[in-house]
Scaffold this active site. Sequence first.
Site, PDB file in Angstrom:
ATOM      1  N   ASN A 208       1.025  -1.045   0.071  1.00  0.00           N
ATOM      2  CA  ASN A 208       0.036   0.057  -0.022  1.00  0.00           C
ATOM      3  C   ASN A 208       1.004   1.265   0.084  1.00  0.00           C
ATOM      4  O   ASN A 208       2.136   1.188   0.057  1.00  0.00           O
ATOM      5  CB  ASN A 208      -0.848   0.149   1.037  1.00  0.00           C
ATOM      6  CG  ASN A 208      -0.316  -0.088   2.523  1.00  0.00           C
ATOM      7  OD1 ASN A 208       0.939   0.663   2.807  1.00  0.00           O
ATOM      8  ND2 ASN A 208      -0.680  -1.008   3.414  1.00  0.00           N
ATOM      9  N   PRO A 303      -2.859 -12.376   9.175  1.00  0.00           N
ATOM     10  CA  PRO A 303      -3.105 -12.248  10.712  1.00  0.00           C
ATOM     11  C   PRO A 303      -3.534 -10.949  11.147  1.00  0.00           C
ATOM     12  O   PRO A 303      -2.764 -10.086  10.562  1.00  0.00           O
ATOM     13  CB  PRO A 303      -1.791 -13.037  11.364  1.00  0.00           C
ATOM     14  CG  PRO A 303      -0.822 -12.738  10.442  1.00  0.00           C
ATOM     15  CD  PRO A 303      -1.351 -12.751   9.180  1.00  0.00           C
ATOM     16  N   ILE A 305      -2.888  -8.483  13.555  1.00  0.00           N
ATOM     17  CA  ILE A 305      -2.052  -8.337  14.516  1.00  0.00           C
ATOM     18  C   ILE A 305      -2.657  -7.762  15.781  1.00  0.00           C
ATOM     19  O   ILE A 305      -2.542  -7.813  17.000  1.00  0.00           O
ATOM     20  CB  ILE A 305      -0.857  -7.640  13.898  1.00  0.00           C
ATOM     21  CG1 ILE A 305      -0.131  -8.444  12.874  1.00  0.00           C
ATOM     22  CG2 ILE A 305       0.392  -7.448  15.037  1.00  0.00           C
ATOM     23  CD1 ILE A 305       1.154  -8.079  12.204  1.00  0.00           C
ATOM     24  N   LYS A 341     -11.761  -5.172  17.275  1.00  0.00           N
ATOM     25  CA  LYS A 341     -10.351  -5.325  17.720  1.00  0.00           C
ATOM     26  C   LYS A 341     -10.251  -5.568  19.132  1.00  0.00           C
ATOM     27  O   LYS A 341      -9.371  -6.195  19.372  1.00  0.00           O
ATOM     28  CB  LYS A 341      -9.417  -4.233  16.961  1.00  0.00           C
ATOM     29  CG  LYS A 341      -9.468  -3.908  15.568  1.00  0.00           C
ATOM     30  CD  LYS A 341      -9.168  -5.120  14.617  1.00  0.00           C
ATOM     31  CE  LYS A 341      -9.212  -4.736  13.152  1.00  0.00           C
ATOM     32  NZ  LYS A 341      -9.002  -5.824  12.411  1.00  0.00           N
TER      33      LYS A 341
END
Length: 398
Positions: A208, A303, A305, A341
């Site tokens: 990105n 994953p 994180i 999250k």
Amino acid sequence: MLAGKRILLIISGGIAAFKMPQLIRLLRAQGATVCPVMTSSAHEFITPLTVSSLAGEKVYTNLFDLTDETEMGHIQLSRVADLVVVAPATANLIGKMAQGLCDDLASTLLLATDTQVLVAPAMNVRMWLNPATQRNAAQLRKDGVRFVGPVDGDMACGEYGPGRMVEPEQILDAIAGFFIDGPLAGKHILVTSGPTHEPIDPVRYIANRSSGAQGTSIARALVALGAHVTFVTGPADVAPPDGVTLVQVETAQQMLQAVETALPADAAIFAAAVADWRVASASGSKIKKRKGTLPTLEFAENPDILARVAQMPSGRPRLVVGFAAETDDVVAHATAKRQRKGCDWIVANDVSPATGIMGGSENAVVLISDAGVEEWPRMSKADVAMRLADKIATALTV
């Protein structure tokens, strides 16, 4: 900054020992006293006479030297320093430290000391990546030992990869970081930064537009407040900050491993722009262009994180901060991300092309926490970092 500080420098047997004269010069130029200790293997790479001449101090080498034990026993030697530095730190010495073994002067001093220890690993890439070495390094971090490096680079053996010792100037910065006074002195903060590169084949990757500038500014601001910062970065455009424990990675999976290895920490700041997906089976050779056909890429999810650390059942950092780069409905999406999250704070920003924020020098963020939504005016990324660091210091010292 180092005037009057006494550094116990343990030099072990690696080719990087040839850089220790430069480190000794740098330390003495800053006003530090260097008390050198050499392992027997270190003598194969650099002479005690060289080290002693540059340090202006006696070199200690033998655990059972009766003269040394009369003048300054190994227990006293381990206690008189303001900081113990092991450079280069070989796989063998790191293993001894992790297992509590002491069969020579260096390892005995390290077991007997009640002073903080900084190690600068140096070894072959395969030795550093060996699971045994990684377990030993992880154990030392949990025991409170700080690391500076290693970094990727050319090896004396002709190989390339992680395991190269950082340069003496970086070791000096890490040493200076131990003596910075500030509200975050004694705190360990983990910061991730930059993009990740997910390989498609040996020459192509998914990435990105993150430059790593904001994460780097945050790390600098935290160091300025006295924090010990472990800085895990992908391949960023900007140079890494000074005075941090630098861990360089490429992929999301490597970043997760580096984060888990760096824990425990008092706070974790996840400023990295981690790729959400990777190619499930990256090609080992370049995918050739064939007329009339397109390659088929199967993706796998990387994953998460931030969520893994925020939702750790034990050993979770006291403060976990995530970042949300959005192009629309910034507050709504960031608020939902924080809840999903499980992190304490979300720093959100609008990175749509019209803002010029992605890759630019300025930022305009919204801080979302239990206290609500706090909008900050547009300012330089360095100013955003200082403001965020001040809030982190307040949160960790309450």
